[in-house]
Design a protein around this motif. Structure first.
Motif, mmCIF file in Angstrom:
data_model
loop_
_atom_site.group_PDB
_atom_site.id
_atom_site.type_symbol
_atom_site.label_atom_id
_atom_site.label_comp_id
_atom_site.label_asym_id
_atom_site.label_seq_id
_atom_site.Cartn_x
_atom_site.Cartn_y
_atom_site.Cartn_z
ATOM 1 N N ASP A 1 -9.310 -12.685 -1.692
ATOM 2 C CA ASP A 1 -9.415 -12.193 -3.051
ATOM 3 C C ASP A 1 -9.626 -13.388 -3.981
ATOM 4 O O ASP A 1 -9.822 -14.519 -3.531
ATOM 5 N N GLY A 2 -9.587 -13.150 -5.295
ATOM 6 C CA GLY A 2 -9.948 -14.179 -6.252
ATOM 7 C C GLY A 2 -9.111 -15.434 -6.196
ATOM 8 O O GLY A 2 -9.631 -16.551 -6.285
ATOM 9 N N ASP A 3 -7.781 -15.294 -6.058
ATOM 10 C CA ASP A 3 -6.914 -16.479 -6.052
ATOM 11 C C ASP A 3 -6.482 -16.879 -4.649
ATOM 12 O O ASP A 3 -5.656 -17.771 -4.484
ATOM 13 N N ALA A 4 -7.047 -16.238 -3.642
ATOM 14 C CA ALA A 4 -6.892 -16.649 -2.245
ATOM 15 C C ALA A 4 -5.469 -16.549 -1.732
ATOM 16 O O ALA A 4 -5.017 -17.409 -0.968
ATOM 17 N N ASP A 5 -4.753 -15.500 -2.110
ATOM 18 C CA ASP A 5 -3.472 -15.255 -1.451
ATOM 19 C C ASP A 5 -3.528 -14.003 -0.591
ATOM 20 O O ASP A 5 -2.532 -13.597 -0.010
ATOM 21 N N ARG A 6 -4.731 -13.404 -0.491
ATOM 22 C CA ARG A 6 -4.942 -12.252 0.382
ATOM 23 C C ARG A 6 -6.193 -12.506 1.225
ATOM 24 O O ARG A 6 -7.226 -12.905 0.701
ATOM 25 N N PRO A 7 -6.138 -12.263 2.537
ATOM 26 C CA PRO A 7 -7.299 -12.485 3.397
ATOM 27 C C PRO A 7 -8.158 -11.230 3.553
ATOM 28 O O PRO A 7 -7.691 -10.107 3.333
ATOM 29 N N MET A 8 -9.394 -11.451 3.954
ATOM 30 C CA MET A 8 -10.223 -10.356 4.444
ATOM 31 C C MET A 8 -10.926 -10.861 5.697
ATOM 32 O O MET A 8 -11.528 -11.936 5.688
ATOM 33 N N VAL A 9 -10.831 -10.102 6.770
ATOM 34 C CA VAL A 9 -11.473 -10.453 8.035
ATOM 35 C C VAL A 9 -12.220 -9.228 8.543
ATOM 36 O O VAL A 9 -11.661 -8.130 8.604
ATOM 37 N N ALA A 10 -13.478 -9.424 8.898
ATOM 38 C CA ALA A 10 -14.280 -8.367 9.515
ATOM 39 C C ALA A 10 -14.699 -8.827 10.900
ATOM 40 O O ALA A 10 -14.947 -10.023 11.137
ATOM 41 N N GLY B 1 -1.571 -9.048 9.893
ATOM 42 C CA GLY B 1 -0.193 -9.525 9.831
ATOM 43 C C GLY B 1 0.515 -9.431 11.162
ATOM 44 O O GLY B 1 1.227 -10.363 11.567
ATOM 45 N N VAL B 2 0.338 -8.323 11.857
ATOM 46 C CA VAL B 2 0.967 -8.151 13.173
ATOM 47 C C VAL B 2 0.412 -9.173 14.165
ATOM 48 O O VAL B 2 1.173 -9.814 14.913
ATOM 49 N N LEU B 3 -0.911 -9.342 14.199
ATOM 50 C CA LEU B 3 -1.505 -10.314 15.114
ATOM 51 C C LEU B 3 -1.000 -11.729 14.821
ATOM 52 O O LEU B 3 -0.698 -12.496 15.741
ATOM 53 N N THR B 4 -0.905 -12.063 13.551
ATOM 54 C CA THR B 4 -0.434 -13.399 13.172
ATOM 55 C C THR B 4 1.025 -13.593 13.570
ATOM 56 O O THR B 4 1.408 -14.647 14.097
ATOM 57 N N ALA B 5 1.848 -12.574 13.318
ATOM 58 C CA ALA B 5 3.264 -12.651 13.698
ATOM 59 C C ALA B 5 3.424 -12.808 15.205
ATOM 60 O O ALA B 5 4.294 -13.554 15.678
ATOM 61 N N GLY C 1 -2.697 -8.009 3.249
ATOM 62 C CA GLY C 1 -2.980 -9.139 4.123
ATOM 63 C C GLY C 1 -2.219 -10.404 3.805
ATOM 64 O O GLY C 1 -2.184 -11.324 4.624
ATOM 65 N N GLY C 2 -1.637 -10.509 2.607
ATOM 66 C CA GLY C 2 -0.891 -11.702 2.250
ATOM 67 C C GLY C 2 0.245 -11.944 3.227
ATOM 68 O O GLY C 2 1.040 -11.048 3.501
ATOM 69 N N PHE C 3 0.341 -13.161 3.772
ATOM 70 C CA PHE C 3 1.299 -13.471 4.834
ATOM 71 C C PHE C 3 2.280 -14.512 4.350
ATOM 72 O O PHE C 3 1.906 -15.538 3.766
ATOM 73 N N LEU C 4 3.574 -14.291 4.617
ATOM 74 C CA LEU C 4 4.635 -15.188 4.179
ATOM 75 C C LEU C 4 5.332 -15.769 5.407
ATOM 76 O O LEU C 4 5.849 -15.025 6.246
ATOM 77 N N LEU C 5 5.361 -17.092 5.492
ATOM 78 C CA LEU C 5 5.922 -17.777 6.647
ATOM 79 C C LEU C 5 7.305 -18.303 6.306
ATOM 80 O O LEU C 5 7.458 -19.129 5.403
ATOM 81 N N GLY C 6 8.323 -17.846 7.052
ATOM 82 C CA GLY C 6 9.699 -18.181 6.736
ATOM 83 C C GLY C 6 10.310 -19.260 7.609
ATOM 84 O O GLY C 6 11.509 -19.517 7.513
ATOM 85 N N PHE C 7 9.520 -19.915 8.466
ATOM 86 C CA PHE C 7 10.058 -20.973 9.323
ATOM 87 C C PHE C 7 8.943 -21.975 9.622
ATOM 88 O O PHE C 7 7.756 -21.692 9.397
ATOM 89 N N PRO D 1 7.013 -19.466 2.015
ATOM 90 C CA PRO D 1 7.409 -18.088 1.702
ATOM 91 C C PRO D 1 6.743 -17.546 0.438
ATOM 92 O O PRO D 1 7.387 -17.149 -0.521
ATOM 93 N N THR D 2 5.430 -17.552 0.452
ATOM 94 C CA THR D 2 4.634 -16.890 -0.578
ATOM 95 C C THR D 2 3.354 -16.419 0.086
ATOM 96 O O THR D 2 2.994 -16.891 1.178
ATOM 97 N N ARG D 3 2.648 -15.498 -0.533
ATOM 98 C CA ARG D 3 1.470 -14.929 0.117
ATOM 99 C C ARG D 3 0.412 -15.993 0.394
ATOM 100 O O ARG D 3 0.017 -16.732 -0.484
ATOM 101 N N ASP D 4 -0.053 -16.022 1.630
ATOM 102 C CA ASP D 4 -1.046 -16.986 2.082
ATOM 103 C C ASP D 4 -2.209 -16.230 2.706
ATOM 104 O O ASP D 4 -2.006 -15.225 3.395
ATOM 105 N N CYS D 5 -3.427 -16.706 2.475
ATOM 106 C CA CYS D 5 -4.595 -16.080 3.096
ATOM 107 C C CYS D 5 -5.033 -16.793 4.358
ATOM 108 O O CYS D 5 -5.593 -16.183 5.266
ATOM 109 N N MET D 6 -4.786 -18.114 4.455
ATOM 110 C CA MET D 6 -5.374 -18.898 5.537
ATOM 111 C C MET D 6 -4.779 -18.556 6.903
ATOM 112 O O MET D 6 -5.514 -18.377 7.880
ATOM 113 N N LEU D 7 -3.455 -18.455 6.973
ATOM 114 C CA LEU D 7 -2.811 -18.206 8.265
ATOM 115 C C LEU D 7 -3.258 -16.880 8.893
ATOM 116 O O LEU D 7 -3.607 -16.846 10.084
ATOM 117 N N PRO D 8 -3.294 -15.750 8.131
ATOM 118 C CA PRO D 8 -3.727 -14.499 8.766
ATOM 119 C C PRO D 8 -5.238 -14.399 8.992
ATOM 120 O O PRO D 8 -5.689 -13.464 9.636
#
Length: 376
Positions: A227-236, A249-253, A308-314, A325-332
């Motif tokens: 999205d515009g500020d890059a805290d949500r991913p899009m993958v096709a 999110g499930v695949l990334t987790a 799609g925003g992914f938050l990593l807690g460790f 621990p904030t929405r990230d687009c790159m990891l997912p």
């Protein structure tokens, strides 16, 4: 409609986000933190540079150092502020139309909570007279790119052709760079000089058709975007079929080996069927996800949203990728692609292996806030 806090940050019409109102919210936020510096970033909307200058002005009025990060992805800004124990303010309206904008606030511990929002609202009208702060510049994109290249390795995507739908995403050049550093051929597509409000949770039919055509024309293995500020991913996938954010999110987790998952109640219930030790559902909005993750502090906990925003807690991948621990687009975006590449399969095949529970999402536009709140 006056600017107000929503599911993630303050948002309102650009015409209502006057310099004085912006400074007022920044001053109120600064009463809630004890820092010496505030990192300031912005997206590519036409109104963002003006609002960013109002933010910097308010930070200086408070006697603090304003660190101007210019146009950067929201998670890159948050990552830099965490590393430097600073506060951060991102000027962005995320995926909403260009006639709107907003502010996202970060303490040295991460994204603000709903309790913090209430404290900020109560502190509106705060006055600072110091005005002896400085404006410094910061380069945050290089370290943010390195975070993911170190995690996955220089050849993680070798042999793949990955399209990057650039539009007006603040991460449009960063995505091309990281994809290439991971060994894939990155194919830039659809760059726009005008702001395009891409909603990764409700991709419109014309965009879906465009993605499918690009995959065919360029023989792509996948297309990625944000999205515009890059805290949500899009993958096709290779056919242009958009993969839902909560599936990413499930695949990334799974790739991370997460023990506990926190996600809003509107996420795909398939998350309960893939073997995580604990799954917790929350109210909709990243502040609620963060609050839920706090209850699993010290464990391998992650959070994600249907957008799609992914938050990593460790600290993940052997500690190479620090908690964010904030929405990230790159990891997912990268974790599912790299997982598929390691296994020698298409990303669509990874999705097909998951429990087949289907969801759908779309949006209603221009609904007055009082009317929409009647449904909450």
């Amino acid at each position: 409609m006056a600017p107000a806090f929503g599911t993630s940050g303050l948002r309102g019409l650009v015409s209502d986000l006057t310099d004085e109102l912006v400074r007022d919210y920044v001053r109120a936020f600064l009463t809630t933190v004890t820092v010496t510096a505030v990192y300031v970033g912005r997206d590519l909307r036409e109104s963002s540079p003006r609002i960013s200058q109002a933010v910097i002005s308010a930070v200086r009025e408070a006697g603090l150092i304003a660190v101007d990060c210019r146009a950067v992805p929201t998670p890159a800004l948050a990552c830099a502020s965490l590393q430097n124990q600073a506060a951060a303010i991102m000027v962005t309206g995320s995926h909403i139309p260009a006639d709107r904008n907003g502010l996202k606030f970060y303490t040295p511990l991460g994204e603000i909570t709903k309790r913090d929002e209430a404290t900020i609202n109560a502190a509106l009208g705060a006055v600072f007279v110091a005005d002896d702060g400085r404006v410094e510049a910061a380069e945050v994109l290089g370290s943010f790119a390195k975070r993911y290249v170190d995690a996955f390795g220089a050849n993680a995507l070798k042999g793949l052709r990955v399209g990057v739908y650039q539009h007006s995403s603040v991460a449009r050049d960063l995505l091309v760079d990281v994809i290439a550093q991971l060994g894939a051929i990155a194919v830039p597509l659809g760059r726009s000089e005008n702001f395009v409000p891409v909603d990764t949770e409700a991709v419109d039919p014309d965009t879906r058709q465009l993605l499918a055509q690009w995959c065919q024309d360029h023989e792509l293995d996948a297309i990625v975007s944000t999205d515009g500020d890059a805290d949500r991913p899009m993958v096709a996938d290779a056919t242009g079929q958009v993969i839902a954010g909560d599936v990413l999110g499930v695949l990334t987790a799974l790739d991370l080996g997460a023990e506990a998952v926190v996600t809003p109640i509107n996420a795909n219930s398939m998350v309960e069927k893939v073997g995580f030790a604990e799954v917790r559902f929350t109210r909709i909005g990243s502040p609620y996800v963060i609050a839920g993750m706090d209850e699993y502090r010290g464990r391998q906990v992650v959070g994600f949203e249907p957008n799609g925003g992914f938050l990593l807690g460790f600290d993940a991948y052997g500690g190479a990728t620090k908690a964010l621990p904030t929405r990230d687009c790159m990891l997912p975006i990268l974790a599912p692609l790299c997982m598929a590449a390691r296994r020698g399969v298409k990303i669509a095949e990874l999705v097909a292996e998951l429990p087949q529970i289907f969801t759908a999402a779309d949006r209603l536009k221009d609904i007055p806030t009082p009317q929409s709140k009647a449904f909450t």
